[in-house]
Motif scaffolding. Structure first.
Motif, PDB file in Angstrom:
ATOM      1  N   PRO A 180      58.810  14.592  18.184  1.00 53.69           N
ATOM      2  CA  PRO A 180      57.641  13.432  18.426  1.00 53.69           C
ATOM      3  C   PRO A 180      56.959  12.901  17.185  1.00 53.69           C
ATOM      4  O   PRO A 180      56.888  11.850  17.045  1.00 53.69           O
ATOM      5  CB  PRO A 180      56.676  15.027  18.691  1.00 53.69           C
ATOM      6  N   SER A 181      57.416  13.350  15.581  1.00 48.13           N
ATOM      7  CA  SER A 181      57.173  12.735  14.082  1.00 48.13           C
ATOM      8  C   SER A 181      58.324  11.628  14.448  1.00 48.13           C
ATOM      9  O   SER A 181      57.401  10.849  14.264  1.00 48.13           O
ATOM     10  CB  SER A 181      56.915  13.689  13.889  1.00 48.13           C
ATOM     11  N   GLU A 182      58.625  11.805  14.795  1.00 46.27           N
ATOM     12  CA  GLU A 182      60.333  11.773  15.029  1.00 46.27           C
ATOM     13  C   GLU A 182      59.958   9.617  15.703  1.00 46.27           C
ATOM     14  O   GLU A 182      60.438   8.770  15.600  1.00 46.27           O
ATOM     15  CB  GLU A 182      61.546  12.063  14.633  1.00 46.27           C
ATOM     16  N   ILE A 183      59.581  10.173  16.642  1.00 48.05           N
ATOM     17  CA  ILE A 183      59.528   9.188  17.848  1.00 48.05           C
ATOM     18  C   ILE A 183      58.821   7.960  16.971  1.00 48.05           C
ATOM     19  O   ILE A 183      58.585   7.162  17.950  1.00 48.05           O
ATOM     20  CB  ILE A 183      59.511   9.260  19.253  1.00 48.05           C
ATOM     21  N   PHE A 184      57.127   8.543  17.186  1.00 48.46           N
ATOM     22  CA  PHE A 184      56.447   8.478  16.256  1.00 48.46           C
ATOM     23  C   PHE A 184      56.853   7.500  15.171  1.00 48.46           C
ATOM     24  O   PHE A 184      56.570   5.991  15.478  1.00 48.46           O
ATOM     25  CB  PHE A 184      54.883   9.188  16.281  1.00 48.46           C
ATOM     26  N   GLY A 185      57.571   7.973  14.281  1.00 46.14           N
ATOM     27  CA  GLY A 185      58.286   6.922  13.061  1.00 46.14           C
ATOM     28  C   GLY A 185      58.805   5.288  14.222  1.00 46.14           C
ATOM     29  O   GLY A 185      58.254   4.392  13.189  1.00 46.14           O
ATOM     30  N   SER A 186      59.587   5.967  14.877  1.00 46.36           N
ATOM     31  CA  SER A 186      60.185   4.730  15.240  1.00 46.36           C
ATOM     32  C   SER A 186      59.153   3.863  16.297  1.00 46.36           C
ATOM     33  O   SER A 186      59.456   2.483  15.639  1.00 46.36           O
ATOM     34  CB  SER A 186      60.981   5.494  16.253  1.00 46.36           C
ATOM     35  N   LEU A 187      58.244   4.475  16.848  1.00 44.01           N
ATOM     36  CA  LEU A 187      57.860   3.438  17.708  1.00 44.01           C
ATOM     37  C   LEU A 187      56.113   2.468  16.405  1.00 44.01           C
ATOM     38  O   LEU A 187      56.563   1.506  16.110  1.00 44.01           O
ATOM     39  CB  LEU A 187      56.716   4.059  18.175  1.00 44.01           C
ATOM     40  N   THR A 188      56.927   3.258  15.015  1.00 46.45           N
ATOM     41  CA  THR A 188      55.333   2.493  13.836  1.00 46.45           C
ATOM     42  C   THR A 188      56.395   1.336  13.343  1.00 46.45           C
ATOM     43  O   THR A 188      55.946   0.457  12.991  1.00 46.45           O
ATOM     44  CB  THR A 188      55.253   3.532  12.749  1.00 46.45           C
ATOM     45  N   LYS A 189      57.965   1.470  12.887  1.00 46.39           N
ATOM     46  CA  LYS A 189      58.728   0.853  12.248  1.00 46.39           C
ATOM     47  C   LYS A 189      59.411  -0.450  13.131  1.00 46.39           C
ATOM     48  O   LYS A 189      60.130  -1.323  12.715  1.00 46.39           O
ATOM     49  CB  LYS A 189      59.294   1.502  11.106  1.00 46.39           C
ATOM     50  N   GLY A 190      59.679   0.445  14.056  1.00 45.92           N
ATOM     51  CA  GLY A 190      60.618  -0.630  15.488  1.00 45.92           C
ATOM     52  C   GLY A 190      61.882  -0.510  14.905  1.00 45.92           C
ATOM     53  O   GLY A 190      62.426   0.352  14.245  1.00 45.92           O
ATOM     54  N   LEU A 191      62.992  -0.545  15.950  1.00 46.73           N
ATOM     55  CA  LEU A 191      63.990   0.142  15.425  1.00 46.73           C
ATOM     56  C   LEU A 191      64.751  -0.859  16.941  1.00 46.73           C
ATOM     57  O   LEU A 191      65.098  -1.020  17.659  1.00 46.73           O
ATOM     58  CB  LEU A 191      64.573   1.175  16.310  1.00 46.73           C
ATOM     59  N   ASN A 192      66.126  -1.514  16.604  1.00 46.27           N
ATOM     60  CA  ASN A 192      67.385  -2.349  17.228  1.00 46.27           C
ATOM     61  C   ASN A 192      65.989  -3.469  17.969  1.00 46.27           C
ATOM     62  O   ASN A 192      65.071  -4.548  16.860  1.00 46.27           O
ATOM     63  CB  ASN A 192      67.648  -1.876  17.944  1.00 46.27           C
ATOM     64  N   ALA A 193      66.559  -3.586  19.719  1.00 49.59           N
ATOM     65  CA  ALA A 193      65.987  -4.110  20.065  1.00 49.59           C
ATOM     66  C   ALA A 193      63.577  -3.922  20.171  1.00 49.59           C
ATOM     67  O   ALA A 193      63.259  -5.292  20.798  1.00 49.59           O
ATOM     68  CB  ALA A 193      66.276  -4.878  21.380  1.00 49.59           C
ATOM     69  N   MET A 194      63.530  -2.994  20.272  1.00 44.36           N
ATOM     70  CA  MET A 194      62.588  -2.668  20.219  1.00 44.36           C
ATOM     71  C   MET A 194      61.786  -2.930  19.456  1.00 44.36           C
ATOM     72  O   MET A 194      61.431  -2.647  17.433  1.00 44.36           O
ATOM     73  CB  MET A 194      62.264  -1.292  19.866  1.00 44.36           C
ATOM     74  N   PRO A 195      60.481  -3.411  18.994  1.00 42.31           N
ATOM     75  CA  PRO A 195      59.465  -4.504  17.891  1.00 42.31           C
ATOM     76  C   PRO A 195      58.580  -2.893  17.801  1.00 42.31           C
ATOM     77  O   PRO A 195      58.634  -1.652  18.164  1.00 42.31           O
ATOM     78  CB  PRO A 195      58.731  -4.736  18.792  1.00 42.31           C
ATOM     79  N   SER A 196      58.091  -3.402  16.827  1.00 38.39           N
ATOM     80  CA  SER A 196      56.889  -1.775  16.174  1.00 38.39           C
ATOM     81  C   SER A 196      55.609  -2.070  17.152  1.00 38.39           C
ATOM     82  O   SER A 196      55.600  -3.342  17.333  1.00 38.39           O
ATOM     83  CB  SER A 196      56.742  -2.579  14.679  1.00 38.39           C
ATOM     84  N   PHE A 197      55.354  -0.798  17.276  1.00 36.54           N
ATOM     85  CA  PHE A 197      54.110  -0.643  18.012  1.00 36.54           C
ATOM     86  C   PHE A 197      52.878  -0.388  16.703  1.00 36.54           C
ATOM     87  O   PHE A 197      52.073  -0.025  16.999  1.00 36.54           O
ATOM     88  CB  PHE A 197      53.903   0.067  18.726  1.00 36.54           C
ATOM     89  N   ALA A 198      52.691  -0.803  14.973  1.00 38.40           N
ATOM     90  CA  ALA A 198      51.977  -0.810  14.421  1.00 38.40           C
ATOM     91  C   ALA A 198      50.938  -1.404  14.950  1.00 38.40           C
ATOM     92  O   ALA A 198      49.573  -0.535  13.839  1.00 38.40           O
ATOM     93  CB  ALA A 198      52.468  -1.129  13.079  1.00 38.40           C
TER      94      ALA A 198
END
Length: 258
Positions: A180-198
Motif C-alpha cells: 500500500p505505501s508503494e502504491i501510495f508513492g506511485s499515486l503521489t509521484k505518477g508513473l509513466n502515462a499515469m499522472p501524479s495524484f498529488a
C-alpha cells in the motif's frame, strides 16, 4: 358622485393622542419581545413571538397605515389575505412539530456519514473496510478507464497507451512495488502515462492504494520502514508526508520574505 369619490380617498389625520398611545404600545410590545427571549417556553416560544409580532403589526396597519379609516371593501381584501397566511402557518408548524427527528431516522444517510468520517481517519495508512470501500469508489471514478473494472489493465483507453496500464491482479512486474505505501508513492509521484495524484487529499490516495492492493493475489503489509519512506506512521503526523505549517506562521514567513 365625484364628491363622494373624492371624500372616499381623503387622508385621515391622526390625533396626537392616538399617535402617542400607539407608539407607547409598540414600545411595550418591543420590550415584551426582548423579555421573552430570556425565558424558555418550549414549543410555545414560536407562538408567543408570533403573537407579539402580530399585535405590533396590527397596530401599525390599523392606525399608521390607515386601515381603520379605509373603506369596507379594502378592509375585507386586506383581512382575507390573513387566511392564506394562516394556511401557510398551519402547514409549516404541523411539519415542524410533528415530522419527528428525520436526521436520525435515515439510516443510510447516517451510515454514509460514518463511512466518510472513518475514511478521513488520522491514520489512513492503516487499512479499514471503510477506507477500502472509499478506494473502490475512487477507483471506479478515476482508474477504470485505463486499468479496467477488475484491475487487469484492460480499460477502454489501454490500447492507446505504451507502456500498457498496470495489471493489478498480477504478482510480478510492479515498478515501485505493490505494498500500500508503494502504491501510495506511485499515486503521489505518477508513473509513466499515469499522472501524479498529488493534488488529491492524502486520505483519498491511501484509500485508493488500499483498494488496489486488494486486487492482487495477496495483500502485502507495510513495515514501519515502508511507512517512513512516505512520511506516514509514527514518522509523520500527516496522511502522506505532506509537511504543513500553521497559517499564522506561514503568513509571518511570507511577510518577512516580502
Amino acid at each position: 358622485m365625484a364628491e363622494k369619490h373624492g371624500n372616499h380617498h381623503k387622508h385621515h389625520i391622526l390625533a396626537p393622542k392616538i399617535i402617542w398611545t400607539v407608539w407607547a404600545l409598540l414600545l411595550i410590545g418591543t420590550a415584551l419581545t426582548v423579555g421573552a427571549t430570556h425565558f424558555h417556553f418550549g414549543a410555545v416560544n414560536y407562538v408567543i413571538g408570533i403573537l407579539i409580532a402580530t399585535i405590533k403589526a396590527a397596530l401599525v396597519v390599523t392606525f399608521f397605515m390607515g386601515l381603520k379609516y379605509d373603506s369596507n371593501e379594502n378592509r375585507v381584501i386586506f383581512l382575507t389575505s390573513f387566511v392564506f397566511v394562516a394556511i401557510f402557518f398551519v402547514l409549516t408548524m404541523s411539519d415542524l412539530f410533528f415530522r419527528g427527528p428525520v436526521e436520525f431516522d435515515n439510516g443510510r444517510f447516517l451510515a454514509a456519514q460514518e463511512a466518510h468520517a472513518a475514511a478521513q481517519s488520522s491514520d489512513p495508512w492503516i487499512s479499514t473496510p471503510e477506507l477500502v470501500a472509499k478506494g473502490k469508489e475512487l477507483y471506479a471514478a478515476q482508474c477504470v478507464v485505463c486499468h479496467g473494472v477488475n484491475g487487469k489493465g484492460d480499460g477502454p483507453a489501454a490500447g492507446a497507451l505504451n507502456p500498457k496500464p498496470r495489471n493489478f491482479t498480477a504478482q510480478a512486474g510492479w515498478v515501485n512495488g505493490r505494498k500500500p505505501s508503494e502504491i501510495f508513492g506511485s499515486l503521489t509521484k505518477g508513473l509513466n502515462a499515469m499522472p501524479s495524484f498529488a493534488t488529491s487529499p492524502a486520505p483519498d490516495r491511501w484509500a485508493l492504494a488500499h483498494y488496489v492492493s486488494t486486487l492482487g493475489p495477496s495483500v502485502l503489509k507495510d513495515s514501519p520502514e515502508d511507512l517512513k519512506k512516505v512520511g506516514a506512521g509514527n514518522a509523520s503526523g500527516g496522511g502522506g508526508g505532506e509537511k504543513t505549517l500553521p497559517i499564522d506562521l506561514a503568513i509571518e514567513i511570507m511577510s518577512s520574505e516580502g
